[in-house]
Design an enzyme around this catalytic site. Structure first.
Site, PDB file in Angstrom:
ATOM      1  CD1 TRP A   1     -30.305 -36.807  -0.655  1.00 53.46           C
ATOM      2  CD2 TRP A   1     -29.198 -38.759  -0.194  1.00 53.46           C
ATOM      3  NE1 TRP A   1     -31.280 -37.745  -1.363  1.00 53.46           N
ATOM      4  CE2 TRP A   1     -29.682 -38.471  -1.005  1.00 53.46           C
ATOM      5  CE3 TRP A   1     -27.480 -39.210  -0.108  1.00 53.46           C
ATOM      6  CZ2 TRP A   1     -29.384 -39.953  -2.292  1.00 53.46           C
ATOM      7  CZ3 TRP A   1     -27.532 -40.190  -0.724  1.00 53.46           C
ATOM      8  CH2 TRP A   1     -28.506 -39.888  -1.675  1.00 53.46           C
TER       9      TRP A   1
ATOM     10  CG  HIS B   1      -8.405 -24.656   2.915  1.00 58.40           C
ATOM     11  ND1 HIS B   1      -8.624 -22.912   2.740  1.00 58.40           N
ATOM     12  CD2 HIS B   1      -6.903 -24.861   2.279  1.00 58.40           C
ATOM     13  CE1 HIS B   1      -7.462 -22.616   2.129  1.00 58.40           C
ATOM     14  NE2 HIS B   1      -6.605 -23.440   2.078  1.00 58.40           N
TER      15      HIS B   1
ATOM     16  CG  ASP C   1      -2.788 -25.329   2.227  1.00 57.61           C
ATOM     17  OD1 ASP C   1      -4.017 -24.630   1.445  1.00 57.61           O
ATOM     18  OD2 ASP C   1      -2.190 -24.050   2.291  1.00 57.61           O
TER      19      ASP C   1
ATOM     20  CG  HIS D   1      -1.280 -26.281  -2.080  1.00 56.29           C
ATOM     21  ND1 HIS D   1      -2.509 -26.439  -3.200  1.00 56.29           N
ATOM     22  CD2 HIS D   1      -1.736 -25.403  -0.996  1.00 56.29           C
ATOM     23  CE1 HIS D   1      -2.393 -24.748  -3.068  1.00 56.29           C
ATOM     24  NE2 HIS D   1      -2.146 -24.210  -1.815  1.00 56.29           N
TER      25      HIS D   1
END
Length: 259
Positions: free
Chosen positions: A61, A73, A75, A79
């Protein structure tokens, strides 16, 4: 056969397929460059904790760190300053039903090849609707530009002395999509949901301002939009449940009929 069993049957039969809209996340992932007076997001960093050795004999790991808005990603409304006081505005408080919606894909690849600063207009959206139908409420509006084919980070950011040059949305188009079409949000292949030159818009970064002030979302850093039809696919975009988080790297997938 119930609806969910039918879905699994169609996936297993190959009549439906899962399309990965997510770019790989690594230390080479391009970052949005902000002027030096503002904090920039940290690059993705991963370090090994154990790999079947004296640090952990039976497991492998890693630890990692990065910014909320790195790579592909999500938002959230919090934000941006325009969404800071809205209810359910952070990733941990958003109703998960809103992570799933139909995809409306507008292809402007040819326009962007001619002009990297191309901006989507209300007129262009209405032209798309005349061919494919009105954008339904609760849809993801995905802007297909071909930008994700730029695998070199410098070409992907496309920086000049004037700042980055990447495509995006006119402010009026963002207002139209958020307020008159009630989309879930917009998705782009570029590093952010605003055009590269959007710092010069009024207001600056107008798509962020309008979308998040309207309680809408953004998906940045998408890829494989060329594998989706203009209509008919379903997008699932679920961020990490970060307490009070403004966004999150995520794995975005679409379910579409097999070609």
């Amino acid at each position: 056969m119930n609806i969910l069993a039918e879905l699994i049957h169609q996936l297993n039969s190959g009549k439906l397929r899962v399309v990965d809209l997510t770019q790989p996340l690594s230390h080479q992932t391009p970052l949005l460059p902000l002027p030096a007076q503002w904090n920039n997001t940290p690059a993705f960093r991963m370090w090994e904790l154990s790999r079947y050795d004296e640090r952990g004999p039976a497991w492998y790991w890693n630890g990692f760190e990065t910014g909320e808005h790195t790579g592909t990603h999500f938002d959230a409304p919090i934000h941006w300053i325009s969404g800071k006081d809205l209810p359910e505005n952070s990733v941990d408080r958003i109703n998960p039903r809103k992570f799933v919606g139909p995809a409306c894909v507008i292809d402007v690849t040819a326009d962007v090849e001619k002009d990297p600063d191309f901006l989507l207009t209300v007129e262009r959206v209405k032209q798309w609707e005349s061919a494919h139908g009105k954008i339904p409420a609760g849809a993801w509006l995905l802007l297909r530009t071909g930008w994700s084919r730029r695998t070199d980070p410098a070409q992907y950011i496309n920086q000049s002395e004037e700042g980055p040059h990447t495509p995006g949305f006119q402010k009026e188009c963002s207002e139209f999509l958020a307020r008159e079409r009630d989309v879930l949000g917009v998705g782009v292949e570029t590093v952010g949901t605003d055009a590269g030159q959007a710092a010069k818009f009024d207001p600056p970064f107008a798509n962020h301002y309008v979308m998040h002030g309207s309680g809408k979302f953004g998906l940045a850093g998408l890829c494989n939009l060329d594998q989706l039809p203009p209509v008919g696919a379903v997008v699932i975009a679920a961020p990490l449940k970060i307490v009070n988080g403004s966004g999150s790297p995520l794995r975005v997938i679409a379910i579409s009929e097999a070609k």
